[in-house]
Design a protein around this motif. Sequence first.
Motif, PDB file in Angstrom:
ATOM      1  N   MET A   1     -61.136   2.700  20.956  1.00 34.45           N
ATOM      2  CA  MET A   1     -59.926   3.442  21.281  1.00 34.45           C
ATOM      3  C   MET A   1     -58.783   2.458  21.474  1.00 34.45           C
ATOM      4  N   ALA A   2     -57.614   2.810  20.994  1.00 36.21           N
ATOM      5  CA  ALA A   2     -56.456   1.929  21.099  1.00 36.21           C
ATOM      6  C   ALA A   2     -55.965   1.855  22.535  1.00 36.21           C
ATOM      7  N   ARG A   3     -55.403   0.710  22.889  1.00 37.56           N
ATOM      8  CA  ARG A   3     -54.883   0.527  24.250  1.00 37.56           C
ATOM      9  C   ARG A   3     -53.676   1.398  24.490  1.00 37.56           C
ATOM     10  N   ARG A   4     -52.802   1.470  23.529  1.00 37.30           N
ATOM     11  CA  ARG A   4     -51.556   2.197  23.713  1.00 37.30           C
ATOM     12  C   ARG A   4     -51.499   3.386  22.764  1.00 37.30           C
ATOM     13  N   VAL A   5     -50.752   4.379  23.180  1.00 34.31           N
ATOM     14  CA  VAL A   5     -50.613   5.574  22.351  1.00 34.31           C
ATOM     15  C   VAL A   5     -49.926   5.223  21.030  1.00 34.31           C
ATOM     16  N   GLU A   6     -48.954   4.304  21.082  1.00 35.15           N
ATOM     17  CA  GLU A   6     -48.267   3.915  19.858  1.00 35.15           C
ATOM     18  C   GLU A   6     -49.237   3.304  18.847  1.00 35.15           C
ATOM     19  N   ASP A   7     -50.173   2.502  19.332  1.00 35.70           N
ATOM     20  CA  ASP A   7     -51.179   1.911  18.450  1.00 35.70           C
ATOM     21  C   ASP A   7     -52.066   2.990  17.845  1.00 35.70           C
ATOM     22  N   GLU A   8     -52.403   3.973  18.649  1.00 36.31           N
ATOM     23  CA  GLU A   8     -53.230   5.082  18.167  1.00 36.31           C
ATOM     24  C   GLU A   8     -52.479   5.877  17.097  1.00 36.31           C
ATOM     25  N   ILE A   9     -51.205   6.122  17.307  1.00 33.21           N
ATOM     26  CA  ILE A   9     -50.397   6.850  16.330  1.00 33.21           C
ATOM     27  C   ILE A   9     -50.325   6.065  15.026  1.00 33.21           C
ATOM     28  N   ARG A  10     -50.074   4.780  15.113  1.00 31.02           N
ATOM     29  CA  ARG A  10     -50.010   3.931  13.922  1.00 31.02           C
ATOM     30  C   ARG A  10     -51.341   3.947  13.165  1.00 31.02           C
ATOM     31  N   LYS A  11     -52.435   3.843  13.909  1.00 26.79           N
ATOM     32  CA  LYS A  11     -53.763   3.841  13.285  1.00 26.79           C
ATOM     33  C   LYS A  11     -54.042   5.173  12.593  1.00 26.79           C
ATOM     34  N   LEU A  12     -53.691   6.275  13.246  1.00 20.64           N
ATOM     35  CA  LEU A  12     -53.918   7.595  12.658  1.00 20.64           C
ATOM     36  C   LEU A  12     -53.073   7.804  11.402  1.00 20.64           C
TER      37      LEU A  12
END
Length: 85
Positions: A1-12
Amino acid sequence: MARRVEDEIRKLCEELLAGKDDDQQIQKLVELRAALRLHIERMRARAADYPIMQDRRQQAGMPPEGTAIKARLKSATPSQPMIRR
């Protein structure tokens, strides 16, 4: 799981663009929308607590957030409908 929501959004976003299967892309879209919604909610909460916004409301003579509606409801009478201006 990504540390930050922004990283998660970029990954998705990357996974969505790389996906070939429609079902997989739909699932990624659902996850992306949830992550974006979470990010927006967090940013709104941060902006509401930002000191400059509170200072501007005080300087403009505006009541604290949420009290303007209550005051208008109390002052409205049946003969005086509330009208937005």
